[in-house]
Design an enzyme around this catalytic site. Structure first.
Site, PDB file in Angstrom:
ATOM      1  N   GLY A  18      19.244  26.080 -58.557  1.00 15.21           N
ATOM      2  CA  GLY A  18      19.205  26.249 -57.101  1.00 15.21           C
ATOM      3  C   GLY A  18      20.570  26.158 -56.438  1.00 15.21           C
ATOM      4  N   ILE A  19      20.599  25.485 -55.304  1.00 13.48           N
ATOM      5  CA  ILE A  19      21.811  25.413 -54.482  1.00 13.48           C
ATOM      6  C   ILE A  19      22.945  24.692 -55.216  1.00 13.48           C
ATOM      7  CG2 ILE A  19      22.736  24.333 -52.381  1.00 13.48           C
ATOM      8  CD1 ILE A  19      19.977  24.985 -51.045  1.00 13.48           C
ATOM      9  N   ASP A  51      20.560  10.088 -62.806  1.00 13.45           N
ATOM     10  CA  ASP A  51      19.666   9.949 -61.644  1.00 13.45           C
ATOM     11  C   ASP A  51      20.535   9.555 -60.453  1.00 13.45           C
ATOM     12  OD1 ASP A  51      17.874   9.255 -59.709  1.00 13.45           O
ATOM     13  OD2 ASP A  51      16.765   7.798 -60.941  1.00 13.45           O
ATOM     14  N   ASN A  78      24.097  16.780 -53.420  1.00 13.29           N
ATOM     15  CA  ASN A  78      23.141  17.877 -53.231  1.00 13.29           C
ATOM     16  C   ASN A  78      21.734  17.538 -53.715  1.00 13.29           C
ATOM     17  OD1 ASN A  78      22.298  20.910 -53.246  1.00 13.29           O
ATOM     18  ND2 ASN A  78      22.015  20.248 -55.365  1.00 13.29           N
ATOM     19  N   TYR A 145      10.516  13.823 -45.773  1.00 12.96           N
ATOM     20  CA  TYR A 145      11.655  14.710 -46.045  1.00 12.96           C
ATOM     21  C   TYR A 145      12.517  14.870 -44.784  1.00 12.96           C
ATOM     22  CZ  TYR A 145      14.260  18.902 -47.482  1.00 12.96           C
ATOM     23  OH  TYR A 145      15.261  19.799 -47.789  1.00 12.96           O
ATOM     24  N   LYS A 149      16.463  13.725 -44.256  1.00 13.00           N
ATOM     25  CA  LYS A 149      17.545  14.678 -43.981  1.00 13.00           C
ATOM     26  C   LYS A 149      18.246  14.361 -42.647  1.00 13.00           C
ATOM     27  CE  LYS A 149      17.374  16.984 -47.775  1.00 13.00           C
ATOM     28  NZ  LYS A 149      18.511  16.956 -48.707  1.00 13.00           N
ATOM     29  N   ILE A 180      16.106  28.817 -48.156  1.00 16.47           N
ATOM     30  CA  ILE A 180      16.929  29.356 -49.243  1.00 16.47           C
ATOM     31  C   ILE A 180      16.036  29.522 -50.476  1.00 16.47           C
ATOM     32  CG2 ILE A 180      18.976  28.972 -50.693  1.00 16.47           C
ATOM     33  CD1 ILE A 180      19.616  29.276 -47.680  1.00 16.47           C
ATOM     34  N   GLN A 251      16.472  29.522 -32.572  1.00 19.77           N
ATOM     35  CA  GLN A 251      15.301  30.059 -31.856  1.00 19.77           C
ATOM     36  C   GLN A 251      14.807  29.092 -30.791  1.00 19.77           C
ATOM     37  OE1 GLN A 251      12.725  32.482 -34.929  1.00 19.77           O
ATOM     38  NE2 GLN A 251      13.550  30.685 -35.966  1.00 19.77           N
TER      39      GLN A 251
END
Ligand SMILES: NC(=O)c1ccc[n+]([C@@H]2O[C@H](COP(=O)([O-])OP(=O)(O)OC[C@H]3O[C@@H](n4cnc5c(N)ncnc54)[C@H](O)[C@@H]3O)[C@@H](O)[C@H]2O)c1
Length: 251
Positions: A18-19, A51, A78, A145, A149, A180, A251
């Protein structure tokens, strides 16, 4: 031509896919020596199994980097997980699990790498913490989550100011990806559809429809931003939140 990250030592957590994998790859293309870590062990890959929520793993990893590479210029926190569910279904254990990886992991990386990052003859080190658009605006059905963040966003700003105030030569910024195309998004999209947030049918097409640019992003879109924040081109940039989201939060 000089590469943008020449002579820099970088560490990227959650770099097996992934990222994180895209960031590690672009850093190498730009001339950095890159240390990759992940919980997953991928046969044949150079990623070390660590970890990022474990203090012991951080200590042993940073000691190895010091011994082998002599220092650290760039830290990308990340690694992250997402456990989607409405508030009523969030257990204290699942809440703590998300916080342990997404918040404790970033805290430990920043705290334990500070001395190594600050120990330099010239220039500034760069810490990049991967937050999310979910750290800026609300989304239903992912309270742990989103909260994690938001914490990463705020910790990043706090450290940018604290390191500045204490004359530590370290910049600190957060990146806020939108949708993403990675395993995490694909798994989340199943739950979003279950909760009625996406129409029936092709989930990734529906996700693309949520973004003003009409498409979801690729991991490389985030990596391009990370290269800028890691390089000396951004030497006057600290405490910012770099949103890379195809216009989602506008938006
Ligand atoms: N994909 C998106 O749309 C999106 C959007 C916003 C933010 N993000 C953030 O970007 C980061 C990367 O996400 P991704 O989409 O590439 O996800 P991904 O699930 O594809 O990759 C995450 C990687 O982190 C690793 N990881 C998980 N827990 C770990 C731990 N405790 N220690 C070490 N490694 C661990 C996983 O094994 C995996 O390889 C995450 O922090 C995520 O929250 C992603």
């Amino acid at each position: 031509m000089t590469k943008r990250l020449e002579n820099k030592i970088a560490l990227v957590t959650g770099a097996a896919q992934g990222i994180g994998a895209a960031i590690a790859h672009q850093f190498e293309e730009q001339g950095a020596t890159v240390w990759r870590t992940d919980l997953q062990q991928i046969p044949g890959e150079r990623t070390r199994q660590k970890d990022s929520a474990s203090e012991d793993d951080w200590k042993s990893l940073l000691a190895e980097i010091k011994e082998t590479s002599g220092g650290l210029d760039i830290l990308v926190n990340n690694a992250g997980i997402e456990l989607e569910c409405p508030l009523e279904e969030v257990t204290l254990d699942s809440w703590r699990k998300v916080m342990s990886v997404n918040v404790d992991g970033v805290f430990l990386g920043c705290k334990l790498a500070t001395d190594m990052l600050a120990d330099r003859k010239s220039g500034l080190a760069s810490v990049i913490n991967i937050s999310s658009v979910a750290g800026i605006i609300g989304f239903p059905f992912q309270p742990s989550y989103n909260t994690s963040k938001g914490a990463v966003r705020h910790l990043s700003k706090t450290l940018a100011i604290e390191w500045g105030a204490s004359k530590k030569p370290i910049r600190c910024n957060s990146i806020h990806p939108g949708c993403i195309d990675t395993q995490m998004l694909r798994e989340a999209s199943i739950k979003w559809q279950d909760h009625g947030l996406l129409p029936d049918g092709d989930r990734m097409a529906a996700m693309s429809g949520l973004c003003p640019l009409g498409t979801v992003g690729a991991p490389d879109d985030i990596a391009h931003g990370a290269v800028y924040l890691a390089s000396d081109e951004s030497r006057f940039v600290t405490g910012i939140e770099l949103i890379i989201d195809g216009g989602f939060v506008a938006q």
